[in-house]
Design an enzyme around this catalytic site. Structure first.
Site, short mmCIF file in Angstrom:
data_model
loop_
_atom_site.label_atom_id
_atom_site.label_comp_id
_atom_site.label_asym_id
_atom_site.label_seq_id
_atom_site.Cartn_x
_atom_site.Cartn_y
_atom_site.Cartn_z
N ASN A 101 69.80 2.74 37.24
CA ASN A 101 68.44 3.09 36.85
C ASN A 101 67.42 2.28 37.65
O ASN A 101 67.70 1.15 38.06
CB ASN A 101 68.24 2.84 35.36
CG ASN A 101 69.23 3.64 34.53
OD1 ASN A 101 69.65 4.72 34.95
ND2 ASN A 101 69.62 3.12 33.39
N HIS A 118 70.12 1.40 42.74
CA HIS A 118 69.23 2.44 43.28
C HIS A 118 67.80 1.96 43.46
O HIS A 118 66.89 2.75 43.60
CB HIS A 118 69.26 3.68 42.38
CG HIS A 118 70.58 4.40 42.41
ND1 HIS A 118 70.94 5.38 41.51
CD2 HIS A 118 71.64 4.25 43.23
CE1 HIS A 118 72.16 5.80 41.78
NE2 HIS A 118 72.61 5.13 42.80
N CYS A 146 52.21 0.24 56.48
CA CYS A 146 52.64 -1.11 56.81
C CYS A 146 51.98 -1.52 58.12
O CYS A 146 51.51 -0.67 58.89
CB CYS A 146 54.16 -1.09 56.97
SG CYS A 146 54.92 -2.61 57.51
N GLY A 185 76.26 5.21 29.24
CA GLY A 185 75.29 6.25 29.56
C GLY A 185 75.34 6.72 31.00
O GLY A 185 74.32 7.03 31.59
N ALA A 229 74.24 4.90 23.12
CA ALA A 229 74.45 3.48 23.35
C ALA A 229 73.68 2.63 22.34
O ALA A 229 74.15 1.60 21.88
CB ALA A 229 74.02 3.11 24.77
ZN LIG Z 1 56.88 -1.75 58.35
#
Ligand SMILES: [Zn+2]
Length: 245
Positions: A101, A118, A146, A185, A229
């Site tokens: 998650n 992730h 950036c 889960g 859960a």
């Molecule tokens: Zn960059």
């Protein structure tokens, strides 16, 4: 009780314990993947909202989706399962959380040693050089760049992208030497993360699965509980806590 068949005498406060979590634990806090309360985002293809191709095609759409998700997540609260993990982590000195998650609820619940396979929706990075970037809430809906010229994007793993190699390696190393694993889960269908409970099991860990539906891992689990859960994990905590004290 639930654990009557479980050999608790093998576990001590020094046992190495892993909590492996997926979308189900977040769903219990009202956070559903690719769905939203007013249905606005449900008409979009998830592949467009969470992929490099989708971001290149329409970055503002993707950023808007993530900004709305972030707001929904901020309103949600960690549930009884997240809080149980914190309690377990006080009981077991060596315990880690491996999650698929991105919502940061484990951290908000006070869980420690968290591997976010992730990524984390509250962080941003450069799509070019990968550098992490801090953005104010106001700026999150707009496209920012950036200093290298790359577009700033959420620091999450999109469809078609690989998990961070070092982190997934460490996750495999950790589960291969753990004594007890809870898989919570997760439908055990998205690789390579889905391989983690199989790896733990093959290296001798006791693996408890908690998921409302059976999964491909269920036949291998030492114990497979088909329940929420938030209902099952606090019961496990009570029983294990009583045994260890
Ligand atoms: Zn960059």
């Amino acid at each position: 009780m639930m654990l009557e068949n479980m050999r608790l005498d093998r576990f001590t406060r020094d046992s190495r314990v892993v909590f492996f979590t997926g979308a189900g634990i977040s769903a219990e806090s009202g956070i559903a993947t690719f769905r939203d309360p007013d249905g606005h985002w449900s008409k979009y293809d998830p592949m467009k909202l969470a992929s490099q191709a989708g971001f290149q095609e329409d970055p503002e759409l993707v950023l808007g989706w993530y900004a709305d998700r972030r707001e929904a997540i901020r309103k949600a609260k960690p549930n009884a399962a997240h809080i149980s993990i914190s309690n377990f982590q006080k009981l077991f000195r060596h315990s880690i959380v491996i999650t698929q998650n991105v919502d940061g609820l484990h951290e908000r619940a006070g869980n420690k040693s968290i591997y976010e396979l992730h990524g984390n929706i509250h962080r941003h990075k450069c799509n070019g050089c990968g550098k992490q970037v801090e953005l104010s809430n106001k700026k999150m809906r707009m496209l920012n760049y950036c200093e290298c010229g790359g577009k700033i994007r959420p620091d999450v793993v999109w469809f078609g992208e690989s998990l961070p190699l070092q982190m997934i390696n460490e996750a495999f190393e950790t589960v291969s030497s753990c004594d007890l694993m809870f898989t919570i889960g997760t439908s055990a269908q998205i690789y390579p993360a889905a391989q983690l409970p199989f790896e733990a099991k093959s290296k001798g860990a006791y693996v408890i699965e908690i998921n409302p539906e059976p999964t491909p891992f269920s036949p291998k689990a030492d114990l497979s509980i088909h329940d929420d859960a938030g209902s099952a994990l606090p019961k496990f905590y009570e029983e294990i806590h009583a045994q260890l004290n």
